[in-house]
Every structure is written in C-alpha cells, then in structure tokens.
Design an enzyme around this catalytic site. Structure first.
Site, PDB file in Angstrom:
ATOM      1  N   ARG A  96     -15.089  -5.774   0.744  1.00 45.85           N
ATOM      2  CA  ARG A  96     -14.358  -5.209   2.052  1.00 45.85           C
ATOM      3  C   ARG A  96     -13.854  -4.230   1.657  1.00 45.85           C
ATOM      4  NH1 ARG A  96      -8.817  -3.898   3.095  1.00 45.85           N
ATOM      5  NH2 ARG A  96      -8.267  -4.887   5.329  1.00 45.85           N
ATOM      6  N   ASP A 144      -8.723   0.433   5.827  1.00 46.38           N
ATOM      7  CA  ASP A 144      -8.790   1.807   6.601  1.00 46.38           C
ATOM      8  C   ASP A 144      -8.276   3.009   5.470  1.00 46.38           C
ATOM      9  OD1 ASP A 144      -6.254   0.183   6.307  1.00 46.38           O
ATOM     10  OD2 ASP A 144      -5.427   1.822   7.610  1.00 46.38           O
ATOM     11  N   THR A 195       0.883  -1.111   0.089  1.00 48.25           N
ATOM     12  CA  THR A 195      -0.006  -0.003   0.074  1.00 48.25           C
ATOM     13  C   THR A 195       0.911   1.185  -0.209  1.00 48.25           C
ATOM     14  OG1 THR A 195      -1.949  -1.003   1.206  1.00 48.25           O
ATOM     15  CG2 THR A 195      -1.461   1.289   1.758  1.00 48.25           C
ATOM     16  N   THR A 205      -0.244   2.138   7.061  1.00 48.09           N
ATOM     17  CA  THR A 205      -0.285   0.931   6.311  1.00 48.09           C
ATOM     18  C   THR A 205      -0.140  -0.324   7.251  1.00 48.09           C
ATOM     19  OG1 THR A 205       0.816  -0.454   4.683  1.00 48.09           O
ATOM     20  CG2 THR A 205       2.157   1.221   5.835  1.00 48.09           C
ATOM     21  N   GLY A 206      -1.165  -1.482   6.952  1.00 49.56           N
ATOM     22  CA  GLY A 206      -0.957  -2.431   7.964  1.00 49.56           C
ATOM     23  C   GLY A 206      -2.384  -3.154   7.566  1.00 49.56           C
TER      24      GLY A 206
HETATM   25  N1  ASP Z   1      -4.307  -0.829   5.012  1.00 44.20           N
HETATM   26  C1  ASP Z   1      -4.486  -1.630   3.852  1.00 44.20           C
HETATM   27  C2  ASP Z   1      -5.789  -2.251   3.990  1.00 44.20           C
HETATM   28  O1  ASP Z   1      -6.202  -2.968   4.894  1.00 44.20           O
HETATM   29  C3  ASP Z   1      -3.598  -2.784   3.396  1.00 44.20           C
HETATM   30  C4  ASP Z   1      -1.889  -2.280   3.677  1.00 44.20           C
HETATM   31  O2  ASP Z   1      -1.460  -1.311   4.345  1.00 44.20           O
HETATM   32  O3  ASP Z   1      -1.372  -2.874   3.090  1.00 44.20           O
HETATM   33  O4  ASP Z   1      -6.429  -2.326   2.943  1.00 44.20           O
END
Ligand code: ASP
Length: 317
Positions: free
Chosen positions: A211, A214, A183, A234-235
């Site tokens: 889905r 965040d 991301t 990111t996470g």
């Molecule tokens: N936060 C992003 C999500 O849950 C994924 C990511 O940061 O890699 O869609």
C-alpha cells in the site's frame, strides 16, 4: 529579499488533550520546535527552501515520537515501510519514494531521486538499489523498532483493519503516554522567494499489499510551485489521493485567484469533509502567508517567520 516562513506538521487526527500526559506534551512541543529551528536556521543563512524542508523533516524523522523514519509504524507483515516526497517550487522538480525499508531518512532519498535519478517516483527494491548506489544512509531493522509501535500493530494485526496512526478506537488498553502520532511534513519560503515542500511517513499501521499513501506522490500529499504555494498533507491517504488535495489548493489559487487561506479552507473543510477525509495540511504561499488547516481534533504543527512569529501547537485553537 523575501520574507522567510517555515511551517511543519507532525500528523493530524484524533489528538485530544486528555490523551497526552503533560510530560509527553512537552516532548512533542520540543520535537516540533527543534525541527522548526533546524529548518529556520537553514533559511536564515540564505539556504534554499529545499534544504530547509529536508533538514526539518530529517529532524522529525530522527525523533521516534513521530510516524516517519525512526518512529515508522508496522505493516501487516510486521515491518516498517516508508513513503516520502520532496518538491522544489522554483522548477517543479519532484522526488518521491514509496515502500522503502531500512532507509534512515527517506526524505533524503526523495531529494536524491529528485536531483539524480532522472525519475520522479521510485519504489521498493529499485529505490533501495538506487539508495545504495548513491550512498544514502541505511539503518538496521532494530533502529526502527519501538515497543509502542509494535504494540499498536499487535492490537490489530490479526484483523483486516488498517489504521491511521492517530486513531484511538483500536488502541484501547494502551496507556495514554504510550500512544504516538504523526506523519511529518514541512513547507518553506526562502530568502530568494522560492518555495518547497516535503512529507515523510510510515503510512498506516497494518497496511498491506505494498500500500502507498498520498505522501510520496507529487500533487497529492506534497506539492510546491513558486507561482502559488507549497503544501504538505497528513491524514487518511486514500481519501487525500481521491481528492488530489495538494494540487487542488494550488489550482484554486492559480485558476480561480483564491487566497491561500480560502483555497485551504475549501479543500480541507469542505471537499475532504464531504468524502470523509480526516486530516489536514500546512501551506505557505510566495508572499510568506501561511495556513495550518485541519478538520480533525488536532494536528501537531508549528510555524516560524522572519516577522517574529514562532509557535507550536497540538490541539484546536
Ligand atoms: N497520509 C498518510 C498516509 O496515508 C498518513 C498520515 O498522514 O498520517 O500514508
């Protein structure tokens, strides 16, 4: 005139040196540096923080190494559905888009939503219709196709499992150089002292039921307020939503008087860790202080300031 600061991320997670070939590491670092330079150039020319974060995120969306735009991961149904947001700290303007397909640069659609829709968050078909009406650039399915993303999805599509782009355990059997992460996001402080943040993602591989993570939601994965800070996260989105991560950092500064660094540490290293929320964030405050903070093995990241700092990094320092 204020100091200029721009910071970017390209995703956080289980990113170990052993996972990347030297060649791939060079490509990631170059991708991060190109995005930093593109955004910094806008700021240098007295452009707005909003335009700078949009430019940097577009550069990352166009780079197939990252899980956003061109490199977006596949959903359970084998398509690419993207989320993005942008926020203007000068007036708390915000735009988010969720679950859109065939948009070349979702961050530009988010900016258009912020400026011209009269709404904050648009999703799916409605977002697509708005994009068409506003002349936002589209791209065909094959623009988003990458064999590596497809293989990631094939590995888990018959399971109920969905995964962060940066998780390793379900990706066994793929050569290291074939694994991709990320991301993307950017935060910036411009010469006029205004802050902005933007985030863009394909979400999680094998996600379903429409889905939404965040990233596209102001206050969760993306937030900017000139009075405090600009944040891009990111996470694992579900956990970041429950922890209201981006706004929580801002609140700790606004209501408790914490510094940017203190606030980021509490949210990322304590609050998120308590609920098992792996990931990180990039942050800049109204004075140009910044933090690149994560509780995972690594985070693709970079920062450039008018004080002469200019660096990109991947693993823990
Ligand atoms: N936060 C992003 C999500 O849950 C994924 C990511 O940061 O890699 O869609």
């Amino acid at each position: 005139m204020s100091k200029i600061t721009i910071a970017i991320h390209g995703g956080a997670g289980t990113i170990l040196k052993s996972m990347l070939t030297p060649e791939l590491e060079i490509r990631y670092n170059q991708g991060l540096q190109d995005a930093l330079d593109a955004g910094y150039k806008v700021l240098e020319q007295n452009g707005s923080a909003v335009d700078a974060v949009a430019k940097a995120v577009c550069t990352l969306e166009d780079n197939e190494l990252f899980n956003a735009g061109k490199g977006a991961v596949f959903t359970k149904k084998g398509v690419n559905e993207m989320d993005a947001a942008i926020m203007d700290g000068s007036n708390l303007g915000a735009g988010g888009v969720a679950g859109v397909r065939n948009i070349k640069n979702p961050v530009l659609l988010a900016r258009e939503i912020m400026l011209h829709s009269g709404h904050v968050l648009l999703s799916g078909n409605g977002a697509k219709e708005f994009a068409l009406n506003r002349g936002i650039e589209q791209a065909p399915d094959d623009y988003f196709f990458s064999k590596y993303r497809y293989d990631q999805w094939i590995e888990i599509r018959d399971s109920d499992y969905y995964q962060l782009d940066h998780f390793e355990d379900k990706l066994k059997g793929m050569a290291h150089e074939e694994k991709k992460f990320g991301t993307v996001g950017c935060v910036a402080l411009d010469l006029q002292g205004h802050l902005a943040a933007a985030t863009s993602t394909g979400g999680m591989t094998n996600k379903r039921y429409g889905r939404i993570g965040d990233s596209p939601i102001p206050g969760l994965g993306t937030y900017a307020n000139d009075a405090t800070c600009a944040i891009s996260c990111t996470g694992h989105g579900e956990l970041f939503i429950r922890a209201v991560v981006a706004y929580d950092v801002s609140c700790l500064m606004e209501y408790k008087g914490l510094s940017l660094k203190e606030a980021c540490q509490i949210v990322v290293k304590e609050k998120l860790v308590r609920i098992g929320g792996e990931g990180g964030l990039i942050a800049v405050d109204h004075l140009g202080n910044y933090d690149l903070c994560f509780n995972s093995e690594g985070m693709y990241r970079g920062v450039k300031t008018s004080d002469g700092e200019n660096r990109v990094a991947i693993y823990k320092d």
